[in-house]
Design an enzyme around this catalytic site. Structure first.
Site, mmCIF file in Angstrom:
data_model
loop_
_atom_site.group_PDB
_atom_site.id
_atom_site.type_symbol
_atom_site.label_atom_id
_atom_site.label_comp_id
_atom_site.label_asym_id
_atom_site.label_seq_id
_atom_site.Cartn_x
_atom_site.Cartn_y
_atom_site.Cartn_z
ATOM 1 N N GLY A 53 0.835 -1.200 0.000
ATOM 2 C CA GLY A 53 0.000 0.000 0.000
ATOM 3 C C GLY A 53 0.865 1.243 0.000
ATOM 4 N N GLY A 105 -0.130 4.431 0.121
ATOM 5 C CA GLY A 105 -0.911 5.617 0.508
ATOM 6 C C GLY A 105 -0.150 6.386 1.569
ATOM 7 N N PHE A 106 -0.902 7.177 2.344
ATOM 8 C CA PHE A 106 -0.259 7.976 3.398
ATOM 9 C C PHE A 106 0.566 7.094 4.332
ATOM 10 C CE2 PHE A 106 -3.873 10.798 2.361
ATOM 11 C CZ PHE A 106 -3.188 11.984 2.203
ATOM 12 N N GLU A 110 -17.902 18.282 1.389
ATOM 13 C CA GLU A 110 -17.046 18.911 0.378
ATOM 14 C C GLU A 110 -17.631 18.737 -1.027
ATOM 15 O OE1 GLU A 110 -12.941 18.505 2.965
ATOM 16 O OE2 GLU A 110 -13.246 17.114 1.323
ATOM 17 N N GLN A 128 -3.753 12.077 8.977
ATOM 18 C CA GLN A 128 -2.745 12.255 10.036
ATOM 19 C C GLN A 128 -2.454 10.966 10.801
ATOM 20 O OE1 GLN A 128 -0.346 14.041 11.364
ATOM 21 N NE2 GLN A 128 -0.506 15.409 9.641
HETATM 22 C C1 LIG Z 1 -12.808 11.205 -0.830
HETATM 23 C C2 LIG Z 1 -11.995 11.186 0.428
HETATM 24 C C3 LIG Z 1 -11.676 12.387 1.049
HETATM 25 C C4 LIG Z 1 -10.909 12.398 2.203
HETATM 26 N N1 LIG Z 1 -10.602 13.600 2.789
HETATM 27 C C5 LIG Z 1 -9.810 13.624 3.869
HETATM 28 C C6 LIG Z 1 -9.402 14.859 4.444
HETATM 29 O O1 LIG Z 1 -9.803 15.929 4.001
HETATM 30 N N2 LIG Z 1 -8.581 14.823 5.528
HETATM 31 C C7 LIG Z 1 -8.116 13.641 6.052
HETATM 32 O O2 LIG Z 1 -7.346 13.660 7.005
HETATM 33 N N3 LIG Z 1 -8.479 12.468 5.524
HETATM 34 C C8 LIG Z 1 -9.305 12.420 4.454
HETATM 35 N N4 LIG Z 1 -9.679 11.221 3.917
HETATM 36 C C9 LIG Z 1 -9.196 9.984 4.560
HETATM 37 C C10 LIG Z 1 -7.759 9.702 4.166
HETATM 38 O O3 LIG Z 1 -7.605 9.850 2.780
HETATM 39 C C11 LIG Z 1 -7.415 8.286 4.605
HETATM 40 O O4 LIG Z 1 -7.585 8.219 5.993
HETATM 41 C C12 LIG Z 1 -6.000 7.923 4.221
HETATM 42 O O5 LIG Z 1 -5.855 7.919 2.828
HETATM 43 C C13 LIG Z 1 -5.623 6.553 4.772
HETATM 44 O O6 LIG Z 1 -4.324 6.270 4.366
HETATM 45 P P1 LIG Z 1 -3.865 4.765 4.133
HETATM 46 O O7 LIG Z 1 -2.427 4.840 3.767
HETATM 47 O O8 LIG Z 1 -4.259 3.933 5.285
HETATM 48 O O9 LIG Z 1 -4.727 4.233 2.920
HETATM 49 P P2 LIG Z 1 -4.813 4.759 1.419
HETATM 50 O O10 LIG Z 1 -4.383 6.166 1.317
HETATM 51 O O11 LIG Z 1 -6.174 4.385 0.974
HETATM 52 O O12 LIG Z 1 -3.746 3.868 0.654
HETATM 53 C C14 LIG Z 1 -3.909 2.478 0.478
HETATM 54 C C15 LIG Z 1 -3.094 2.041 -0.709
HETATM 55 O O13 LIG Z 1 -3.072 0.604 -0.730
HETATM 56 C C16 LIG Z 1 -3.273 0.139 -2.050
HETATM 57 N N5 LIG Z 1 -3.849 -1.210 -1.916
HETATM 58 C C17 LIG Z 1 -5.003 -1.527 -1.297
HETATM 59 N N6 LIG Z 1 -5.179 -2.861 -1.306
HETATM 60 C C18 LIG Z 1 -4.115 -3.385 -1.944
HETATM 61 C C19 LIG Z 1 -3.719 -4.718 -2.274
HETATM 62 N N7 LIG Z 1 -4.465 -5.795 -1.941
HETATM 63 N N8 LIG Z 1 -2.565 -4.904 -2.948
HETATM 64 C C20 LIG Z 1 -1.808 -3.839 -3.300
HETATM 65 N N9 LIG Z 1 -2.122 -2.551 -3.014
HETATM 66 C C21 LIG Z 1 -3.269 -2.342 -2.337
HETATM 67 C C22 LIG Z 1 -4.183 1.180 -2.681
HETATM 68 O O14 LIG Z 1 -4.051 1.187 -4.088
HETATM 69 C C23 LIG Z 1 -3.663 2.481 -2.031
HETATM 70 O O15 LIG Z 1 -2.661 3.081 -2.816
HETATM 71 C C24 LIG Z 1 -10.453 11.178 2.751
HETATM 72 C C25 LIG Z 1 -10.785 9.961 2.139
HETATM 73 C C26 LIG Z 1 -11.548 9.969 0.985
HETATM 74 C C27 LIG Z 1 -11.886 8.657 0.326
#
Ligand SMILES: Cc1cc2nc3c(=O)[nH]c(=O)nc-3n(C[C@H](O)[C@H](O)[C@H](O)COP(=O)(O)OP(=O)(O)OC[C@H]3O[C@@H](n4cnc5c(N)ncnc54)[C@H](O)[C@@H]3O)c2cc1C
Length: 421
Positions: free
Chosen positions: A17, A19-20, A172, A316
């Site tokens: 993953g 993401g953040f 939003e 965060q």
């Molecule tokens: C529309 C929207 C608006 C938002 N606005 C805000 C905001 O204004 N402020 C805020 O703080 N938070 C906001 N959030 C929440 C924030 O984006 C999430 O809390 C944050 O992205 C979580 O980070 P993460 O790294 O856990 O997951 P993600 O950022 O979702 O990253 C997960 C990654 O894992 C990859 N992945 C998933 N499953 C697999 C797999 N099986 N194999 C390989 N890769 C995989 C995905 O492709 C992705 O790149 C928002 C969320 C959304 C959907």
């Protein structure tokens, strides 16, 4: 430039993953002590907080996504495009959907979450989400193609959009759609009467933006109402049909497009990983962010759940948990004990539209209106990955908010056939 990674005997850390949380873990691990492999199903990392701007034609999809390879290479980590299919914790191996197997010394699971429909009839089939770049592009192209049809159609057709979920995403999107209708629509599609487009926001809880304090919730509600959004709080959605929604009291109201922004859960595939799951399928972690019962497997970000102290599913906590997991791997490599994670609350913000936002800091300070909106803009630019994205986002958003109502500012695409193509 040649890749300068640690030698082959260094421990191998796999991060699933980008993401953040995942990228924050990679950053914390540095590039000297471990061999790092980052796996993501996409070539890019998505900045989800600005997806609603893509969905409303304010930003290009490329503005909110950044090549994972650009973050990890050339001297940091290896990037593999792939989908995690299974985890063999005993054999310390992950398998990808295409059959590839990779061994690890430490594994950090940071796959995020996706939509959950709480068993609402027809929701999975008849709503569109706003979780991925493809979702945002679909929404944008669908809305624009309906505007174009309304423009060509002399029959005074109406267009109703229902947004389910009055959290930050729903607020939003609703606010920006209201502005799109009132400013950009008349400029780009002068033959369409804006009063024929209806935006409805439905929230089951008694107020919008529930995690914010009441004064900020009320401000957000007033601002949305000023943008012509029809707000229904304390209202349940019982069923979603192809062109309508059925509310909790049994009323059926028209809805040509229903957007689901009401809840998230771990993807169903997480169940195949053989790791303990808690509420909404999230992976249960110990205080140090290691998965319950595991010595070498961590889970961070939205997919992770610490039952005693659940973090909000926001950027965060994901950033901080990723950083913590990276630091814990380094501690384990150095033969040290792990330390518990503790979330440092830096506050929350949400934007309603042009020059309208709410910011809630942890120690009582609250801001609304233009200062909050500029704070929101600055923070989002800061956290976007890559200078090109920061520059294009700043230009596109500035252009959007200056040029709206003067005939420009909307990014358009092609009419899509289905939300999931
Ligand atoms: C529309 C929207 C608006 C938002 N606005 C805000 C905001 O204004 N402020 C805020 O703080 N938070 C906001 N959030 C929440 C924030 O984006 C999430 O809390 C944050 O992205 C979580 O980070 P993460 O790294 O856990 O997951 P993600 O950022 O979702 O990253 C997960 C990654 O894992 C990859 N992945 C998933 N499953 C697999 C797999 N099986 N194999 C390989 N890769 C995989 C995905 O492709 C992705 O790149 C928002 C969320 C959304 C959907």
């Amino acid at each position: 430039m040649t890749r300068q990674l640690p030698d082959a005997s260094a421990p191998h850390v796999i991060i699933v993953g980008a993401g953040f949380a995942g990228l924050s873990a990679a950053r914390a691990l540095g590039r000297k002590k471990a061999r790092i492999t980052v796996i993501d199903r996409n070539l890019y990392s998505t900045f989800q907080p600005l997806l609603y701007q893509v969905a409303t034609g304010g930003l290009n999809p490329g503005d909110v996504s950044y090549a994972v390879g650009g973050f990890t290479g050339p001297r940091h980590a290896k990037y593999i495009k792939g989908e995690l299919a299974s985890v063999d914790s005993e054999g310390r191996q992950v398998k990808l959907a295409d059959g590839r197997a990779l061994g690890f010394d430490y594994l950090i699971l940071a796959g995020g979450v996706s939509a959950t429909y709480f068993g609402v009839k027809g929701a999975a089939e008849n709503t569109v989400g706003l979780y991925t770049r493809a979702d945002a592009v679909f929404l944008r192209d669908h809305v624009m193609s309906v505007f174009e049809q309304m423009s060509a159609d002399a029959s005074n057709r109406e267009f109703s959009i229902t947004i389910v979920g009055g959290g930050a995403t729903g607020v939003e999107l609703a606010g920006t759609l209201g502005e799109l209708r009132d400013a950009a629509l008349t400029a780009t599609f002068p033959d369409v009467d804006p009063s024929r487009m209806f935006i409805r926001l439905v929230e089951m809880m008694p107020a919008l933006l529930m995690p914010f304090e009441p004064k900020l919730r009320d401000y957000a509600q007033r601002q949305l109402a000023r943008r012509g959004v029809d707000i229904h709080v304390g209202t349940e959605i019982r069923e979603v049909r192809p062109a309508s929604v059925v509310l909790g009291d049994g009323r059926e109201v028209p809805s040509d497009l229903t957007v689901w922004a009401a809840g998230v859960a771990a993807a169903p595939a997480v169940a195949d990983w053989g790791l303990p799951q808690g509420k909404h399928g999230r992976l249960v972690v110990q205080p140090d962010m290691r998965v319950q019962g595991q010595d070498r497997i961590f889970a961070v970000g939205d997919v992770a759940l610490q039952p005693d102290q659940p973090s909000p599913q926001l950027a965060q906590p994901a950033l901080q948990e990723g950083e913590h997991a990276g630091a814990q791997v380094l501690r384990l490599m150095a033969g040290q004990e792990t330390t518990p994670f503790s979330y440092h609350d830096k506050g929350m913000m949400a934007t309603i539209g042009r020059r309208s936002a709410v910011v809630q800091f942890p120690r009582g300070m609250r801001i609304t209106g233009t200062p909050a909106w500029f704070a929101w803009l600055g923070l989002h630019l800061f956290y976007l990955l890559g200078n090109r994205n920061r520059i294009t986002t700043l230009i596109n958003l500035s252009y959007r908010y200056i040029a709206w109502g003067h005939g420009g500012g909307v990014i358009v695409g092609d009419a899509p056939a289905s939300p999931h193509q």
